[in-house]
Motif scaffolding. Structure first.
Motif, PDB file in Angstrom:
ATOM      1  N   GLY A 146       6.421   8.841   5.980  1.00 59.27           N
ATOM      2  CA  GLY A 146       4.966   8.828   4.838  1.00 59.27           C
ATOM      3  C   GLY A 146       5.422   9.713   4.020  1.00 59.27           C
ATOM      4  O   GLY A 146       6.385  10.421   4.326  1.00 59.27           O
ATOM      5  N   HIS A 147       4.700   9.511   2.782  1.00 58.98           N
ATOM      6  CA  HIS A 147       4.920  10.691   1.845  1.00 58.98           C
ATOM      7  C   HIS A 147       3.490  11.084   1.376  1.00 58.98           C
ATOM      8  O   HIS A 147       3.251  11.456   0.214  1.00 58.98           O
ATOM      9  CB  HIS A 147       5.775  10.183   0.691  1.00 58.98           C
ATOM     10  CG  HIS A 147       7.234   9.698   0.526  1.00 58.98           C
ATOM     11  ND1 HIS A 147       8.039  10.588   0.777  1.00 58.98           N
ATOM     12  CD2 HIS A 147       7.827   8.459   0.874  1.00 58.98           C
ATOM     13  CE1 HIS A 147       9.324  10.112   1.050  1.00 58.98           C
ATOM     14  NE2 HIS A 147       9.093   8.711   1.048  1.00 58.98           N
ATOM     15  N   SER A 148       2.942  11.846   2.296  1.00 61.84           N
ATOM     16  CA  SER A 148       1.748  12.492   2.200  1.00 61.84           C
ATOM     17  C   SER A 148       1.959  13.897   1.592  1.00 61.84           C
ATOM     18  O   SER A 148       2.662  14.567   2.141  1.00 61.84           O
ATOM     19  CB  SER A 148       0.971  12.538   3.547  1.00 61.84           C
ATOM     20  OG  SER A 148      -0.230  13.397   3.363  1.00 61.84           O
ATOM     21  N   ALA A 149       1.218  14.037   0.479  1.00 55.75           N
ATOM     22  CA  ALA A 149       1.244  15.034  -0.177  1.00 55.75           C
ATOM     23  C   ALA A 149       0.667  16.523   0.390  1.00 55.75           C
ATOM     24  O   ALA A 149       1.175  17.667   0.115  1.00 55.75           O
ATOM     25  CB  ALA A 149       0.697  15.376  -1.300  1.00 55.75           C
ATOM     26  N   CYS A 170       7.390  13.351   4.911  1.00 56.26           N
ATOM     27  CA  CYS A 170       8.494  12.722   5.328  1.00 56.26           C
ATOM     28  C   CYS A 170       9.224  13.928   5.777  1.00 56.26           C
ATOM     29  O   CYS A 170      10.469  13.621   6.400  1.00 56.26           O
ATOM     30  CB  CYS A 170       9.217  12.297   4.113  1.00 56.26           C
ATOM     31  SG  CYS A 170       9.918  13.532   2.685  1.00 56.26           S
ATOM     32  N   GLY A 171       8.949  15.244   5.682  1.00 55.76           N
ATOM     33  CA  GLY A 171       9.579  16.420   6.227  1.00 55.76           C
ATOM     34  C   GLY A 171      10.540  17.251   5.475  1.00 55.76           C
ATOM     35  O   GLY A 171      10.758  18.491   5.555  1.00 55.76           O
ATOM     36  N   ALA A 172      10.833  16.688   4.138  1.00 58.73           N
ATOM     37  CA  ALA A 172      11.388  17.479   3.199  1.00 58.73           C
ATOM     38  C   ALA A 172      10.465  18.417   2.304  1.00 58.73           C
ATOM     39  O   ALA A 172       9.246  18.006   2.367  1.00 58.73           O
ATOM     40  CB  ALA A 172      12.061  16.476   2.295  1.00 58.73           C
ATOM     41  N   GLN A 173      11.143  19.420   1.829  1.00 58.12           N
ATOM     42  CA  GLN A 173      10.117  20.417   1.010  1.00 58.12           C
ATOM     43  C   GLN A 173       9.796  19.314  -0.187  1.00 58.12           C
ATOM     44  O   GLN A 173      10.519  18.677  -0.589  1.00 58.12           O
ATOM     45  CB  GLN A 173      10.852  21.360   0.505  1.00 58.12           C
ATOM     46  CG  GLN A 173      11.422  22.421   1.461  1.00 58.12           C
ATOM     47  CD  GLN A 173      10.428  23.130   2.215  1.00 58.12           C
ATOM     48  OE1 GLN A 173      10.029  23.076   3.564  1.00 58.12           O
ATOM     49  NE2 GLN A 173       9.247  23.780   1.697  1.00 58.12           N
ATOM     50  N   PHE A 174       8.525  19.689  -1.070  1.00 61.16           N
ATOM     51  CA  PHE A 174       8.036  18.925  -2.012  1.00 61.16           C
ATOM     52  C   PHE A 174       9.313  18.554  -3.198  1.00 61.16           C
ATOM     53  O   PHE A 174       9.583  17.637  -3.485  1.00 61.16           O
ATOM     54  CB  PHE A 174       6.971  19.423  -2.668  1.00 61.16           C
ATOM     55  CG  PHE A 174       6.386  18.607  -3.670  1.00 61.16           C
ATOM     56  CD1 PHE A 174       5.382  17.461  -3.056  1.00 61.16           C
ATOM     57  CD2 PHE A 174       6.431  19.078  -5.018  1.00 61.16           C
ATOM     58  CE1 PHE A 174       4.937  16.910  -4.418  1.00 61.16           C
ATOM     59  CE2 PHE A 174       6.046  18.337  -5.934  1.00 61.16           C
ATOM     60  CZ  PHE A 174       4.920  17.098  -5.606  1.00 61.16           C
ATOM     61  N   SER A 175       9.746  19.852  -3.391  1.00 66.08           N
ATOM     62  CA  SER A 175      11.033  19.880  -4.414  1.00 66.08           C
ATOM     63  C   SER A 175      11.925  19.110  -4.134  1.00 66.08           C
ATOM     64  O   SER A 175      12.756  18.728  -5.015  1.00 66.08           O
ATOM     65  CB  SER A 175      11.221  21.260  -4.747  1.00 66.08           C
ATOM     66  OG  SER A 175      11.846  22.031  -3.698  1.00 66.08           O
ATOM     67  N   ALA A 176      12.359  18.607  -2.926  1.00 62.58           N
ATOM     68  CA  ALA A 176      13.414  18.093  -2.397  1.00 62.58           C
ATOM     69  C   ALA A 176      13.347  16.516  -2.071  1.00 62.58           C
ATOM     70  O   ALA A 176      14.020  15.751  -1.761  1.00 62.58           O
ATOM     71  CB  ALA A 176      14.269  18.666  -1.262  1.00 62.58           C
ATOM     72  N   CYS A 177      11.885  16.148  -2.277  1.00 60.30           N
ATOM     73  CA  CYS A 177      11.445  14.800  -1.620  1.00 60.30           C
ATOM     74  C   CYS A 177      11.873  13.953  -2.752  1.00 60.30           C
ATOM     75  O   CYS A 177      11.274  14.021  -4.027  1.00 60.30           O
ATOM     76  CB  CYS A 177       9.845  14.900  -1.451  1.00 60.30           C
ATOM     77  SG  CYS A 177       9.369  13.013  -1.215  1.00 60.30           S
ATOM     78  N   VAL A 196       0.723  -1.096  -0.074  1.00 60.26           N
ATOM     79  CA  VAL A 196       0.076   0.061   0.067  1.00 60.26           C
ATOM     80  C   VAL A 196       0.909   1.262  -0.142  1.00 60.26           C
ATOM     81  O   VAL A 196       1.774   1.076   0.723  1.00 60.26           O
ATOM     82  CB  VAL A 196      -0.993  -0.011   1.285  1.00 60.26           C
ATOM     83  CG1 VAL A 196      -1.855   1.187   1.040  1.00 60.26           C
ATOM     84  CG2 VAL A 196      -1.966  -1.104   1.341  1.00 60.26           C
ATOM     85  N   CYS A 197       0.618   2.216  -1.007  1.00 62.60           N
ATOM     86  CA  CYS A 197       1.063   3.632  -0.792  1.00 62.60           C
ATOM     87  C   CYS A 197       0.321   4.669  -0.689  1.00 62.60           C
ATOM     88  O   CYS A 197      -0.705   4.683  -1.336  1.00 62.60           O
ATOM     89  CB  CYS A 197       1.870   3.723  -2.025  1.00 62.60           C
ATOM     90  SG  CYS A 197       2.560   5.447  -2.563  1.00 62.60           S
ATOM     91  N   ALA A 198       0.462   5.602   0.453  1.00 63.44           N
ATOM     92  CA  ALA A 198      -0.677   6.302   0.896  1.00 63.44           C
ATOM     93  C   ALA A 198      -0.085   7.906   0.230  1.00 63.44           C
ATOM     94  O   ALA A 198       1.078   8.132   0.744  1.00 63.44           O
ATOM     95  CB  ALA A 198      -0.890   6.426   2.330  1.00 63.44           C
ATOM     96  N   LEU A 199      -0.826   8.467  -0.527  1.00 63.83           N
ATOM     97  CA  LEU A 199      -0.332   9.809  -0.901  1.00 63.83           C
ATOM     98  C   LEU A 199      -0.762  11.152  -0.228  1.00 63.83           C
ATOM     99  O   LEU A 199      -0.455  11.987  -0.781  1.00 63.83           O
ATOM    100  CB  LEU A 199      -0.723   9.754  -2.375  1.00 63.83           C
ATOM    101  CG  LEU A 199      -0.054   8.588  -3.134  1.00 63.83           C
ATOM    102  CD1 LEU A 199      -0.521   8.892  -4.862  1.00 63.83           C
ATOM    103  CD2 LEU A 199       1.425   8.480  -3.204  1.00 63.83           C
TER     104      LEU A 199
END
Length: 310
Positions: A254-257, A50-57, A28-31
Motif C-alpha cells: 500500500g501507499h500509506s503516508a 510501500c517501503g520507499a522514502q516519500f521522495s522516492a515513491c 479503493v485507494c487508501a492513503l
C-alpha cells in the motif's frame, strides 16, 4: 470532486486495520493518515507504506505533481500555520455550529481536497480512504465543502485503547529510533470521551457517519467490509473478498503516508481479537477508565464489567 471515506476515532482503536482491509477492495485507494503528511513526509521524508522514502515513491510524487505541480510548490509553513489556527479540538463546537466557514478553514481544507482529487486521478480509484482519525479535521472538511465526505467512526473499548496507549511501539519509518506517543490511562480516557463525542456531534450536523465497533468488525471482517462498502457506495463481487481467509488477510503493498506500523505489512496479516488488556491492564486502571468513560461505554454497548466482555 473526490469521494472520501474518512476513518475517525481515537488512536489505537483499530483504524489502521480497517483502512488496510478497505484498501484491498477494487476501486479503493487508501492513503493512510494524510494529516501527518506535511511534517512526516514532506519535511522529514519518512517512508511510505510501500517501503520507499516519500521522495522516492512514484505514487506520491505523481500525486504531488497532479495536485500542486510538485510537492516543492507546497508552502508547508503555511499549512502548519493554518493547522495551528483552525484544527483544534476546542474549535469543534464552533465548527459544528454551522454558518459560513472562515477563509482559513476553506484554505486549509483545500490542501486536503487537492490531494484527494489527485490521488483519485493517479490511482483511478472511485473511493479515497483517509485514516487521519482527527475529529477536528473531519469537522473542517465538512465545513469547507467541495468534498464528497462520508465518515466511519471506529470505536474500541476504552480500556483496550488505554492499555494500547501505555505500550512502547517503535516507529519503523523513523531512522532515529523514535517511538509512538504514549498516554497514561487517565489521559487516554479523557481523550476517548472527547474524540468519540465529537464524531457524534458530526453526525448530528448532517454528515453521513457510520459507527462500527472494532471488536465486532474483527470478529467478522467479511460482513464488516460488505457493510462499509455499501455505506461508501461501492458494489462488491464475491471474489473481491478472496483476500480474506480464516483468521488472516493477504495484503498487497500500500501507499500509506503515515500511521500505525501495520501499514508496512505485506502478505499475511493475522486477524484476531486483542483482549490482552483484560489480563494486563491493572485493575485500578481498568476501574479508572471504566469510571471516566462509563456513560459512553454503555451507550456503545460495552459492558462495564470486563469479564462480561469475554
Amino acid at each position: 470532486m473526490a469521494q472520501v471515506l474518512f476513518l475517525g476515532g481515537l488512536g489505537r482503536s483499530g483504524t489502521t486495520l480497517v483502512e488496510r482491509l478497505l484498501g484491498e477492495l477494487p476501486g479503493v485507494c487508501a492513503l493512510g493518515e494524510v494529516v501527518h503528511l506535511w511534517q512526516r513526509d514532506l519535511r522529514d521524508d519518512e517512508r511510505c507504506g510501500c517501503g520507499a522514502q516519500f521522495s522516492a515513491c512514484v505514487f506520491w510524487q505523481q500525486v504531488g505533481k497532479t495536485a500542486f505541480g510538485g510537492w516543492s510548490e507546497v508552502d508547508v509553513d503555511r499549512v502548519h500555520a493554518l493547522r495551528d489556527a483552525v484544527e483544534r479540538t476546542r474549535h469543534i463546537p464552533r465548527l459544528a455550529a454551522g454558518g459560513a466557514a472562515s477563509a482559513e478553514v476553506r484554505e486549509y481544507a483545500s490542501f486536503y481536497a487537492r490531494i484527494y482529487d489527485a490521488a483519485a486521478e493517479v490511482s483511478g480509484a472511485q473511493l479515497i480512504v483517509d485514516s487521519s482519525k482527527h475529529s477536528a479535521l473531519a469537522h473542517l472538511l465538512r465545513a469547507a465543502g467541495g468534498i464528497n465526505l462520508r465518515v466511519v467512526h471506529v470505536v474500541r473499548d476504552a480500556r483496550g485503547v488505554a492499555y494500547s496507549w501505555t505500550k512502547r511501539v517503535a516507529r519503523p519509518e523513523s531512522d532515529d529510533g523514535d517511538e509512538m506517543t504514549r498516554y497514561s490511562p487517565g489521559r487516554s480516557a479523557l481523550l476517548w470521551n472527547a474524540h468519540n463525542a465529537a464524531f457524534g456531534l458530526l453526525a448530528r450536523r448532517g454528515v453521513p457517519v457510520r459507527r462500527i465497533r472494532y471488536e465486532e468488525f474483527l470478529a467478522d471482517p467479511r460482513a464488516g467490509l460488505i457493510r462499509l462498502a455499501d455505506f461508501a457506495g461501492i458494489t462488491l463481487q464475491p471474489c473481491d473478498l478472496d483476500f480474506l481467509r480464516p483468521g488472516h488477510a493477504d495484503l498487497r503493498v500500500g501507499h500509506s503516508a503515515a500511521g500505525n506500523p501495520m501499514r508496512f505489512t505485506v502478505g499475511r496479516l493475522a486477524l484476531r481479537q486483542d483482549d490482552a488488556w483484560m489480563r494486563s491492564l491493572p485493575a485500578a486502571q481498568r476501574r479508572l477508565v471504566g469510571a471516566v468513560c462509563g456513560p459512553m461505554l454503555r451507550a456503545y454497548g460495552y459492558p462495564l464489567n470486563p469479564q462480561e466482555a469475554r
